[in-house]
Each structure stands twice: as C-alpha cells, then as structure tokens.
Design a protein around this motif. Structure first.
Motif, PDB file in Angstrom:
ATOM      1  N   GLU A   4       0.825  -1.201   0.000  1.00  0.00           N
ATOM      2  CA  GLU A   4       0.000   0.000   0.000  1.00  0.00           C
ATOM      3  C   GLU A   4       0.865   1.259   0.000  1.00  0.00           C
ATOM      4  OE1 GLU A   4      -3.814   1.860   2.406  1.00  0.00           O
ATOM      5  OE2 GLU A   4      -2.330   0.702   3.529  1.00  0.00           O
ATOM      6  N   LEU A   5       2.015   1.203   0.650  1.00  0.00           N
ATOM      7  CA  LEU A   5       2.850   2.384   0.811  1.00  0.00           C
ATOM      8  C   LEU A   5       4.282   2.094   0.382  1.00  0.00           C
ATOM      9  CD1 LEU A   5       3.187   5.302   1.962  1.00  0.00           C
ATOM     10  CD2 LEU A   5       3.760   4.230   4.158  1.00  0.00           C
ATOM     11  N   SER A   6       4.840   3.002  -0.403  1.00  0.00           N
ATOM     12  CA  SER A   6       6.261   2.974  -0.754  1.00  0.00           C
ATOM     13  C   SER A   6       6.908   4.258  -0.264  1.00  0.00           C
ATOM     14  CB  SER A   6       6.454   2.841  -2.275  1.00  0.00           C
ATOM     15  OG  SER A   6       5.978   1.613  -2.762  1.00  0.00           O
ATOM     16  N   THR A  34       0.122  -1.357   7.939  1.00  0.00           N
ATOM     17  CA  THR A  34      -0.108  -1.402   6.500  1.00  0.00           C
ATOM     18  C   THR A  34       1.077  -2.070   5.820  1.00  0.00           C
ATOM     19  OG1 THR A  34      -0.596  -0.061   4.540  1.00  0.00           O
ATOM     20  CG2 THR A  34       0.953   0.861   6.120  1.00  0.00           C
ATOM     21  N   TYR A  36       4.084  -2.240   3.250  1.00  0.00           N
ATOM     22  CA  TYR A  36       4.942  -1.151   2.797  1.00  0.00           C
ATOM     23  C   TYR A  36       6.239  -1.699   2.221  1.00  0.00           C
ATOM     24  CZ  TYR A  36       7.953  -1.834   6.880  1.00  0.00           C
ATOM     25  OH  TYR A  36       8.808  -2.371   7.803  1.00  0.00           O
ATOM     26  N   GLY A  87       4.052   0.859  -4.649  1.00  0.00           N
ATOM     27  CA  GLY A  87       2.961   1.119  -3.723  1.00  0.00           C
ATOM     28  C   GLY A  87       1.819   1.911  -4.323  1.00  0.00           C
ATOM     29  N   TYR A  89       0.478   4.287  -2.669  1.00  0.00           N
ATOM     30  CA  TYR A  89       0.884   5.639  -2.279  1.00  0.00           C
ATOM     31  C   TYR A  89       2.400   5.646  -2.152  1.00  0.00           C
ATOM     32  CZ  TYR A  89      -4.029   6.439  -1.092  1.00  0.00           C
ATOM     33  OH  TYR A  89      -5.398   6.560  -1.146  1.00  0.00           O
ATOM     34  N   LEU A 108      -0.652   9.915   5.030  1.00  0.00           N
ATOM     35  CA  LEU A 108      -1.463   8.835   4.476  1.00  0.00           C
ATOM     36  C   LEU A 108      -2.917   8.973   4.907  1.00  0.00           C
ATOM     37  CD1 LEU A 108      -1.504   6.236   2.817  1.00  0.00           C
ATOM     38  CD2 LEU A 108      -0.934   4.972   4.899  1.00  0.00           C
ATOM     39  N   LEU A 161       3.591  13.065  -0.283  1.00  0.00           N
ATOM     40  CA  LEU A 161       2.965  11.778  -0.554  1.00  0.00           C
ATOM     41  C   LEU A 161       2.156  11.906  -1.834  1.00  0.00           C
ATOM     42  CD1 LEU A 161       1.237   9.273   1.772  1.00  0.00           C
ATOM     43  CD2 LEU A 161      -0.133  10.272  -0.063  1.00  0.00           C
ATOM     44  N   SER A 163      -0.330   9.737  -4.826  1.00  0.00           N
ATOM     45  CA  SER A 163      -1.104   8.556  -5.177  1.00  0.00           C
ATOM     46  C   SER A 163      -0.468   7.862  -6.372  1.00  0.00           C
ATOM     47  CB  SER A 163      -2.547   8.943  -5.498  1.00  0.00           C
ATOM     48  OG  SER A 163      -2.587   9.734  -6.684  1.00  0.00           O
TER      49      SER A 163
END
Length: 362
Positions: A4-6, A34, A36, A87, A89, A108, A161, A163
């Motif tokens: 989900e997150l990078s 989450t 990542y 990710g 995001y 986030l 951040l 998308s």
C-alpha cells in the motif's frame, strides 16, 4: 502483493545518518499496520552507504536497495525511485532527517480521508536554516510563481505523498532534468498539506551546496517558464529604442553645431548594450541546451542493481514471482524512459545457438 505504501529515499554518501534513519523509520512503518516497502536509491555513493544498505536489507526484508551506476543527482535519484516503487501511495523523503518521517501516517490519513492525490509536507518553522537560505528560497519561489503561474508552496520541498495516479503521471513525462517540486504542483491534482518543523541535519554534511542550488534554480526557470525568453525580447526592444534616441540626439546636436559628448559616455553605452546582448544570448543558450539534451534522448540515470530483481533471479522461475506492476500498460514506457538496464543482453553465443536450433527444427 503490491504494498500500500512505498517510501522512496535518495541517498548520496549518507553513511553517518543511515543508522539513525533506519532506527526511526522502521518501527514507525511497522507500527502503521499497513503493507509497505522502502526504496533506498543509492545515487552512486563513494562511502560505505552501499555496504550499509545491503546489511540493513538482510535484516529488514521490506528495505529494497536500488543502486545507480553513477551519481545522477538528487532529482534523478527521486525519479529512479518513483519508476521503481510499487505502492499505491508513494512518499519521497530525504535521508538527512531534516524532514521528520513521523508525519508519514498523518500524510497517508489525509490522502485517504480527503480523497486527494498529493499531500505536501510544509515547513512551518525553518529556524534551523540560515537567514540567507530562507530569504533566497522565498525570493526564488516568488519569482517562479510570477513567471510560470505555478502553485508551488514556498515552504514545501521534496517531502510529499503521492497517489499511484500521480506517480504514473510523473513517470509518463518525457522531459529530462525534472524538478519535481514544481512538476507535481503543475499537474494540478487535488492536494492537501501537512505542516511540520524542519530540524537540523541529523548527521553528515549537506549534499546541496550553492552551485547545485544555482543549477536547480536554472533548471526550474527554463523548465517551467518562457518568461526569460520574453525578457530577452523586451531587453532587445529596449536597446533598440535607446539606440534610436541616441541617433536622434546625435543628429540634432550636429545640426545645432554642438559637439557630441566625450568618449566616456560612448564607452558606457556600448558596454551596456553589449551586456544586454550577452544576457540575451545566455538565456537563449539555456533553452537551446535543454532542447539539445531532450533531442539526444539520453536517460538521466541507469540502474545497476535492484535487490528485488536480483533476489528473484536467485530464486529461479519456479519460486514466487515478483509483484505485478500496478499499471502493466505503463511498465514498458517507464522502463525505456528511465533507462533501466535490468535485463542484461543475451550473449552472442547463446543467440547463435538459438538461431541454429531454430533452423534445425525448420
């Protein structure tokens, strides 16, 4: 699975601050609940940064090491990280810890709650910077705003951040010498801000001396505005008008029997006109240089090593495959544009053997 997150972190000679960064970043990300990944882009470091990254990678599976073949610059390293990140995001963060990673959860949450594509980290307290740096930054951002009509915040750097849609849009841009702090606002995607206090550099020396700041300023001006070209045109018209007035003054003075002023004024006028001409030629040269670099089509960076693809090669084809690119239709374009060299060329002997086998089967 796609994380989900990078978190993309460009690094150049950061052996002193790297342990502090890992000490603060890892427990923060693991406590967010989450999935990542951390994409550490080694921008051709000459110290022990590469060795430390490999050590932390063995202890921290979510840490992904991307190493460039040579130093390409801060903005190019961020672009390499954006092209590699998977990710939904993506956060871009410098390694010096002047921008605190502790506000990533807030970024986030703002992106999800408000449904925005970009969340900028805005510095509400820059007391750690020198007076000259604060004043020059304010003046530069005002100049860029007047010339290019961009909405870049004066106190927002490269801590943001984005998308997946924003990252794909940035990766699809063909231009070289990107200045992301102006490119991202120019996309006009829905955005929000999160304020924080800018801290002192945790360790090591700054990697942005005065000359690099000047180069970044020139890239920003010539990359986002044609106003300097118009300024050169106006200066040319102004010089022509002054020349006409001087000719009229000379003719009137001669008709009235007056002598023309001495050589001092003549030399001063010639020097002023020559200076304006040189400035105009320099401005034109900046734009022509950018056009020349764009026509050459040379990638701004080359990736020499990616821990994810390297480990996939060691596992072999029967093991778990790599995570799919979030947008497969953009994968080839991103790879060609970024100059990624993940697939080594097939040896000539292997190609000949394959051709001979094809002929025998035929």
């Amino acid at each position: 699975m796609v994380p989900e997150l990078s978190v993309v972190i460009p690094m150049y000679n950061e052996e002193e601050v790297l342990p502090l960064l890992v000490e603060r970043l890892r427990p923060l990300l693991e406590g967010m609940g989450t999935t990542y990944e951390v994409v550490a882009v080694d921008d051709g470091s000459k110290d022990l940064t590469a060795a430390l990254l490999q050590r932390y990678h063995r202890e921290w599976p979510q840490l992904r090491v991307v190493r460039l073949r040579a130093n390409a610059g801060h903005q190019a390293a961020i672009s390499a990280g954006l092209a590699s990140a998977l990710g939904d995001y993506v956060v871009t963060l410098d390694a010096d810890l002047q921008d605190p990673p502790e506000i990533i959860p807030q970024m986030l949450a703002a992106a999800k709650t408000d449904g925005v594509d970009v969340v900028y980290g805005v510095r509400n307290d820059r007391s750690s910077d020198t007076w000259f740096k604060r004043a020059s930054a304010q003046a530069f951002y005002r100049l860029i705003g007047l010339m290019s009509q961009t909405s870049a915040h004066a106190d927002a750097g490269d801590y943001r951040l984005m998308s997946r849609a924003t990252v794909d849009a940035v990766n699809s841009l063909p231009e070289h010498n990107r200045v992301l702090r102006f490119i991202v606002p120019a996309l006009n995607f829905p955005s929000d801000t999160v304020e924080y206090k800018r801290d002192q550099r945790a360790a090591g020396d700054s990697k942005y001396p005065l000359m690099k700041m000047v180069k970044l300023s020139l890239d920003s001006l010539t990359g986002f505005s044609t106003a300097p070209l118009r300024l050169a045109t106006f200066a040319g018209f102004g010089g022509a008008l002054v020349a006409v007035l001087l000719v009229l003054y000379t003719l009137i003075s001669r008709s009235q029997g007056h002598t023309v002023a001495g050589w001092t004024s003549t030399v001063a006028i010639v020097a002023a006109v020559g200076a304006v001409q040189l400035v105009c030629v320099g401005i034109l040269g900046e734009y022509i240089g950018r056009m020349y670099a764009h026509m050459q089509g040379r990638p701004t960076y080359f990736i020499a090593y990616d821990s994810m693809t390297a480990e996939a090669g060691e596992r072999g084809p029967t093991d778990t495959p790599l995570p799919a690119h979030p947008h497969p239709e953009n994968l080839q374009t991103d790879t060609v544009r970024a100059g990624l060299d993940r697939a080594p060329a097939q040896p000539q002997s292997a190609r000949l053997h394959e051709a001979e086998s094809t002929q025998l089967r035929g």
